[in-house]
Design an enzyme around this catalytic site. Sequence first.
Site, short mmCIF file in Angstrom:
data_model
loop_
_atom_site.label_atom_id
_atom_site.label_comp_id
_atom_site.label_asym_id
_atom_site.label_seq_id
_atom_site.Cartn_x
_atom_site.Cartn_y
_atom_site.Cartn_z
CB CYS A 51 -5.12 -1.90 -4.68
SG CYS A 51 -5.15 -2.46 -2.96
CB CYS A 76 -5.90 -8.83 -0.65
SG CYS A 76 -5.86 -8.58 -2.43
CB SER A 119 -3.56 1.34 2.30
OG SER A 119 -2.24 1.79 2.47
CD GLU A 148 1.48 -10.01 1.54
OE1 GLU A 148 1.24 -8.81 1.38
OE2 GLU A 148 1.95 -10.74 0.64
S1 SF4 Z 1 -4.56 -5.49 -0.89
FE1 SF4 Z 1 -2.36 -5.77 -1.17
S2 SF4 Z 1 -2.20 -7.59 -2.49
FE2 SF4 Z 1 -4.30 -6.89 -2.62
S3 SF4 Z 1 -4.37 -5.63 -4.45
FE3 SF4 Z 1 -3.98 -4.28 -2.68
S4 SF4 Z 1 -1.78 -4.06 -2.47
FE4 SF4 Z 1 -2.20 -5.80 -3.83
#
Ligand code: SF4
Length: 339
Positions: free
Chosen positions: A26, A110, A281, A140
């Site tokens: 992501c 993030c 991830s 988190e």
């Molecule tokens: S780091 Fe976590 S909150 Fe940010 S986009 Fe990726 S999964 Fe979503």
Amino acid sequence: MGGMTATPAGPSNDKRVLLAAPRGYCAGVDRAVIAVEKALEQYGSPIYVRHEIVHNKYVVQTLERKGAIFVDETAEVPEGSIVMFSAHGVAPTVHAEAAERKLATIDATCPLVTKVHKEAVRFANEDYDILLIGHEGHEEVIGTSGEAPEHITLVDGPDDVANVTVRDDSKVVWLSQTTLSVDETMETVDKLKEKFPQLVSPPSDDICYATQNRQIAVKQMGADADLVIVVGSKNSSNSVRLVEVALGAGARDAHLVDFADEIDEAWLEGVSTVGVTSGASVPDVLVEGVLEWLSQRGYADVELVKAAEESITFSLPKELRRDLRAEAAALSAGDRPAT
Ligand code: SF4
């Protein structure tokens, strides 16, 4: 990707792979990993990173080889060093500890986690009780709770609702961890609303776009898959959720693996359709390894199951951008011809 080409016509083969899109990295993970790499280039090794920068074994090992040192606590970082905070975010006390130890910090939290932190601060300032839906002990959740510990109560799933108490049930809001199962979270919210009818919802989704999109894609393939393989680490919340969502969507079997060599041949018994996806991830090279492994066992026909387009990107942490800009300016000044 080599595995994505259709199988040439040949002997009939009912084996196929459904490959989820989107899957893998992501925007928040991409940014955090690039931030460590850029910091190593800019400042040299070592760069200390508090906690795994993202929850993926391969990513962490790769960055370690490049000179990153992962630590559990800021106290382990030698005074005056550079420490980076992971994508999961940290409590304000961690920033304070780092300042006390005179550490230079780079915050790779993030921006979508930071958004939840800001919501927590705002509602706490308005004296709300905040019901934070999330998994106890997840980094988190620890970071977000640390923004307003007196106002935040953790709600760890629907079964935990019975234990929740508030000071004033006319002033209650729910927030959530960004990487939860959307369906399970809504079940928790429904139960909370039964208990606290005036419960206020967050101004926008806390479960991030990447978590949602990966769950939508795995749901689409789940009913058609005899087996779903999710590439991801066991401590990756969104990856673990993908296994649960696949099973909930009707997949006969689903497993989480870090690497292709963790796949058990026995899982393939009687399996025609294998769904493949990966957590937020996970670099795609690991998915390619799984596709290759499957292809060697006759599952060479790969169909894309596309649930959404993603184009979100985040700029690097501000501390790093500032230093990269300063260096670029110094270089270009040095390049100027003498007058
Ligand atoms: S780091 Fe976590 S909150 Fe940010 S986009 Fe990726 S999964 Fe979503």
